[in-house]
Design a protein around this motif. Structure first.
Motif, PDB file in Angstrom:
ATOM      1  N   TRP A 141       0.804  -1.245  -0.013  1.00  0.00           N
ATOM      2  CA  TRP A 141      -0.027  -0.060   0.122  1.00  0.00           C
ATOM      3  C   TRP A 141       0.882   1.255  -0.130  1.00  0.00           C
ATOM      4  N   PRO A 142       0.352   2.186  -0.691  1.00  0.00           N
ATOM      5  CA  PRO A 142       1.259   3.576  -0.817  1.00  0.00           C
ATOM      6  C   PRO A 142       0.733   4.451   0.182  1.00  0.00           C
ATOM      7  N   THR A 143       1.725   5.160   0.554  1.00  0.00           N
ATOM      8  CA  THR A 143       1.621   6.701   1.577  1.00  0.00           C
ATOM      9  C   THR A 143       1.526   7.641   0.826  1.00  0.00           C
ATOM     10  N   ILE A 144       1.561   8.902   1.604  1.00  0.00           N
ATOM     11  CA  ILE A 144       1.451  10.223   1.317  1.00  0.00           C
ATOM     12  C   ILE A 144       3.041  10.524   0.699  1.00  0.00           C
ATOM     13  N   ALA A 145       3.916   9.802   1.568  1.00  0.00           N
ATOM     14  CA  ALA A 145       5.291  10.085   0.866  1.00  0.00           C
ATOM     15  C   ALA A 145       5.546   9.470  -0.355  1.00  0.00           C
ATOM     16  N   ASP A 146       4.951   8.359  -0.509  1.00  0.00           N
ATOM     17  CA  ASP A 146       5.211   7.696  -1.954  1.00  0.00           C
ATOM     18  C   ASP A 146       4.514   8.589  -3.203  1.00  0.00           C
ATOM     19  N   LEU A 147       3.450   9.191  -2.720  1.00  0.00           N
ATOM     20  CA  LEU A 147       2.947  10.115  -3.766  1.00  0.00           C
ATOM     21  C   LEU A 147       3.779  11.359  -3.747  1.00  0.00           C
ATOM     22  N   ASN A 148       4.370  12.002  -2.737  1.00  0.00           N
ATOM     23  CA  ASN A 148       5.285  13.060  -3.020  1.00  0.00           C
ATOM     24  C   ASN A 148       6.462  12.451  -3.916  1.00  0.00           C
ATOM     25  N   MET A 149       6.844  11.261  -3.526  1.00  0.00           N
ATOM     26  CA  MET A 149       8.042  10.999  -4.570  1.00  0.00           C
ATOM     27  C   MET A 149       7.549  10.816  -6.002  1.00  0.00           C
ATOM     28  N   PHE A 150       6.504  10.360  -6.310  1.00  0.00           N
ATOM     29  CA  PHE A 150       5.995  10.065  -7.745  1.00  0.00           C
ATOM     30  C   PHE A 150       5.758  11.830  -8.364  1.00  0.00           C
ATOM     31  N   HIS A 151       5.397  12.793  -7.325  1.00  0.00           N
ATOM     32  CA  HIS A 151       5.213  14.034  -8.121  1.00  0.00           C
ATOM     33  C   HIS A 151       6.700  14.631  -8.120  1.00  0.00           C
ATOM     34  N   LYS A 152       7.890  14.446  -7.498  1.00  0.00           N
ATOM     35  CA  LYS A 152       8.995  14.813  -7.905  1.00  0.00           C
ATOM     36  C   LYS A 152       9.649  14.015  -8.969  1.00  0.00           C
ATOM     37  N   LEU A 153       9.386  12.821  -8.973  1.00  0.00           N
ATOM     38  CA  LEU A 153      10.109  12.011 -10.254  1.00  0.00           C
ATOM     39  C   LEU A 153       9.191  12.930 -11.388  1.00  0.00           C
ATOM     40  N   SER A 154       8.102  12.846 -11.481  1.00  0.00           N
ATOM     41  CA  SER A 154       7.375  13.594 -12.707  1.00  0.00           C
ATOM     42  C   SER A 154       7.866  15.021 -12.783  1.00  0.00           C
ATOM     43  N   HIS A 155       8.192  15.779 -11.880  1.00  0.00           N
ATOM     44  CA  HIS A 155       8.856  17.312 -12.168  1.00  0.00           C
ATOM     45  C   HIS A 155      10.034  16.991 -12.708  1.00  0.00           C
ATOM     46  N   MET A 156      10.754  15.915 -12.560  1.00  0.00           N
ATOM     47  CA  MET A 156      12.343  15.894 -13.213  1.00  0.00           C
ATOM     48  C   MET A 156      12.324  14.841 -14.486  1.00  0.00           C
ATOM     49  N   SER A 157      11.095  14.703 -14.970  1.00  0.00           N
ATOM     50  CA  SER A 157      10.969  13.790 -16.281  1.00  0.00           C
ATOM     51  C   SER A 157      10.589  14.730 -17.387  1.00  0.00           C
ATOM     52  N   PRO A 158      11.610  15.168 -18.303  1.00  0.00           N
ATOM     53  CA  PRO A 158      11.428  16.080 -19.326  1.00  0.00           C
ATOM     54  C   PRO A 158      10.323  15.891 -20.143  1.00  0.00           C
ATOM     55  N   ALA A 159       9.773  14.544 -20.352  1.00  0.00           N
ATOM     56  CA  ALA A 159       8.649  14.507 -21.345  1.00  0.00           C
ATOM     57  C   ALA A 159       7.442  14.436 -20.579  1.00  0.00           C
ATOM     58  N   LEU A 160       7.433  14.520 -19.314  1.00  0.00           N
ATOM     59  CA  LEU A 160       6.141  14.414 -18.561  1.00  0.00           C
ATOM     60  C   LEU A 160       5.922  15.944 -18.293  1.00  0.00           C
ATOM     61  N   HIS A 161       4.409  16.305 -18.693  1.00  0.00           N
ATOM     62  CA  HIS A 161       4.397  17.607 -18.668  1.00  0.00           C
ATOM     63  C   HIS A 161       3.311  17.994 -17.499  1.00  0.00           C
ATOM     64  N   SER A 162       2.961  17.143 -16.673  1.00  0.00           N
ATOM     65  CA  SER A 162       2.182  17.365 -15.816  1.00  0.00           C
ATOM     66  C   SER A 162       2.476  16.472 -14.441  1.00  0.00           C
ATOM     67  N   THR A 163       1.962  16.602 -13.230  1.00  0.00           N
ATOM     68  CA  THR A 163       2.357  15.624 -12.372  1.00  0.00           C
ATOM     69  C   THR A 163       0.914  14.969 -12.077  1.00  0.00           C
TER      70      THR A 163
END
Length: 516
Positions: A141-163
């Motif tokens: 099961w995921p936590t809010i920290a895991d969601l934070n992690m994916f938003h950070k990875l989205s932020h750092m991924s050039p071709a992802l235009h959104s979180t």
């Protein structure tokens, strides 16, 4: 532009080497597609689907399980019998004609704002996973920290235009309060555009209030700052939960994806063309309702598209029929001159294995050739959406970069210089040391970071590391390099105050808030 990129502009081979060695997290602009759309229907077939869909709306009708929507439709002149609404094709055409064909998404960082619609497309990560495969590839099961992690990875991924929004469900948060913390995570950990929760009308109103704190009411009137999703209950039903959320967004001129939830063969006919006719009718009924709510508001032709196994009833991804339906839906959206959304990189595999790769690649190629604008579920989706795989997330993000490059189409800006290189090298030579090669090799052919193209001897010497471990190592390195794009201090304080107030007002329970 990064400091390293500025240095490269000054020229020099050393500067180019510095660019290759440095991490590059600059977001790519919105994809402007340079390849033709794949159109599998001629004009006669397009009109056949349109006529069939309009006949469904006129003769069978659509159920709107919502008293406000029923009252709205009566005022708009539709025929209403109980909760069933019969829509005249003339009324539908009049309503959808006022939907904008495109707009600009305003991001917190205005340099990351995005043109959208027409030839412009954006990649958006997956959402809604109740499980995660984490940095150790453990399913849990995921936590809010895991969601934070994916938003950070989205932020750092050039071709992802959104979180996106709830890439994974934060199971450590009470259900009634989750939408507040999900929205804040999107706003805090990235300055890209994001999605807004539509899990109830009240939750959607909270998202609008938080967007107003971040952007201001005047900006929201001028241009979209977020996107909502409203799923239909196929066949031919829209419920109060989705419709109340739709109203919250549309009244504030924020677009919603009008998305029938299609399981082909289960809640549509077991045939491609009739399934598209039903889906089209469902999408049109919701698109038309957005214009009843507020004329001229942006809206997106949406769908979630899957077929079901005729052996087990389980949803399937990457099938030929899904690709065909995407091609057809793209044609219908262009026929109505509205932007459209589809799903990308879907798969039913339980781990990040060959099945996951094949299903995702099949889907992405069809989506790009179909000409989709809002390309959702572009990173992380696995196990039919039951988990978000961290390893697959970072590989999918790189796949989006590859798809982006393919869909741009051929480049012609260096054609004359390259033809001069042919003259310079002549028969029997090679181009490796030619000035044109040295100047262009970085952009000539896409060079994946996560795929291994070395000899088997070199691969073995480096530990025989397979793609899943390489991807997890990459994710850990990205997180180590992450730098938070800080919110304005006053805005951050206002957002936290709003969350604290709403948590006092909304009972902390494990059910959606629909009353407070």
């Amino acid at each position: 532009m990064s400091e390293v990129a500025r240095t490269v502009r000054a020229g020099g081979r050393g500067a180019r080497r510095a660019l290759r060695a440095a991490p590059d997290f600059e977001m790519l602009p919105a994809l402007k597609r340079g390849i033709p759309e794949c159109e599998v229907m001629d004009q006669g077939r397009v009109e056949q689907i349109d006529n069939a869909s309009m006949s469904i709306l006129e003769e069978i009708g659509v159920i709107f399980r919502d008293e406000i929507a029923i009252a709205d439709w009566k005022r708009a002149g539709a025929k209403v019998d109980g909760d069933r609404v019969y829509l005249d094709r003339g009324l539908v055409r009049e309503l959808i004609s006022t939907i904008p064909s495109g707009w600009t998404y305003r991001a917190r960082n205005q340099e990351r704002s995005l043109p959208f619609g027409g030839k412009h497309s954006i990649f958006v990560p997956m959402t809604g996973a109740p499980f995660i495969r984490d940095l150790d590839d453990v399913r849990r099961w995921p936590t809010i920290a895991d969601l934070n992690m994916f938003h950070k990875l989205s932020h750092m991924s050039p071709a992802l235009h959104s979180t996106a929004h709830h890439i994974v469900e934060p199971m450590d948060m009470k259900v009634s309060h989750r939408h507040l913390h999900i929205t804040y995570s999107s706003m805090k950990h990235s300055d890209k555009t994001f999605m807004g929760m539509t899990t109830s009308g009240k939750n959607a109103e909270d998202v609008m209030a938080m967007c107003e704190i971040l952007f201001g009411a005047d900006v929201m009137e001028e241009t979209p700052v977020t996107t909502g999703n409203c799923n239909g209950n196929s066949p031919l039903v829209w419920d109060e939960t989705m419709l109340s959320a739709m109203r919250a967004f549309v009244k504030r001129k924020q677009p919603v994806l009008c998305s029938p939830f299609v399981l082909g063969g289960a809640n549509t006919p077991a045939s491609v063309a009739p399934a598209v006719a039903q889906l089209n009718a469902e999408a049109l009924s919701a698109l038309a309702y957005t214009q009843v709510i507020r004329k001229g508001a942006p809206a997106i032709y949406g769908h979630y598209l899957s077929t079901v196994s005729m052996k087990s009833g389980a949803p399937m991804a990457g099938t030929p029929e899904i690709s065909l339906m995407n091609f057809m839906i793209g044609q219908m959206a262009r026929y109505y001159n509205v932007p459209w959304r589809t799903s990308n990189n879907l798969g039913g595999a339980k781990t990040f294995d060959a099945q996951a790769g094949y299903e995702s690649a099949m889907t992405m190629n069809a989506v790009l050739h179909a000409g989709a604008n809002y390309i959702w579920h572009s990173a992380g989706w696995n196990e039919a959406g039951m988990h978000c795989s961290t390893a697959k997330f970072v590989v999918d993000a790189e796949m989006c970069q590859m798809g982006y490059r393919m869909a741009e189409g051929p480049r012609w800006d260096d054609f004359d210089e390259a033809m001069q290189a042919v003259r310079d090298v002549g028969p029997g030579g090679h181009y490796l040391g030619h000035p044109h090669t040295l100047e262009n090799f970085e952009r000539a052919f896409f060079m994946p970071k996560l795929f291994d193209n070395n000899s088997i001897e070199q691969w073995q010497a480096e530990g025989s590391v397979e793609i899943t471990q390489r991807a997890l190592d990459r994710a850990k390195q990205l997180l180590a390099d992450y730098e938070e794009p800080k919110l304005d201090e006053g805005v951050n304080e206002a957002l936290l105050d709003y969350i604290a107030r709403r948590e006092r007002e909304i009972p902390a329970v494990d059910e959606l808030n629909t009353e407070h």
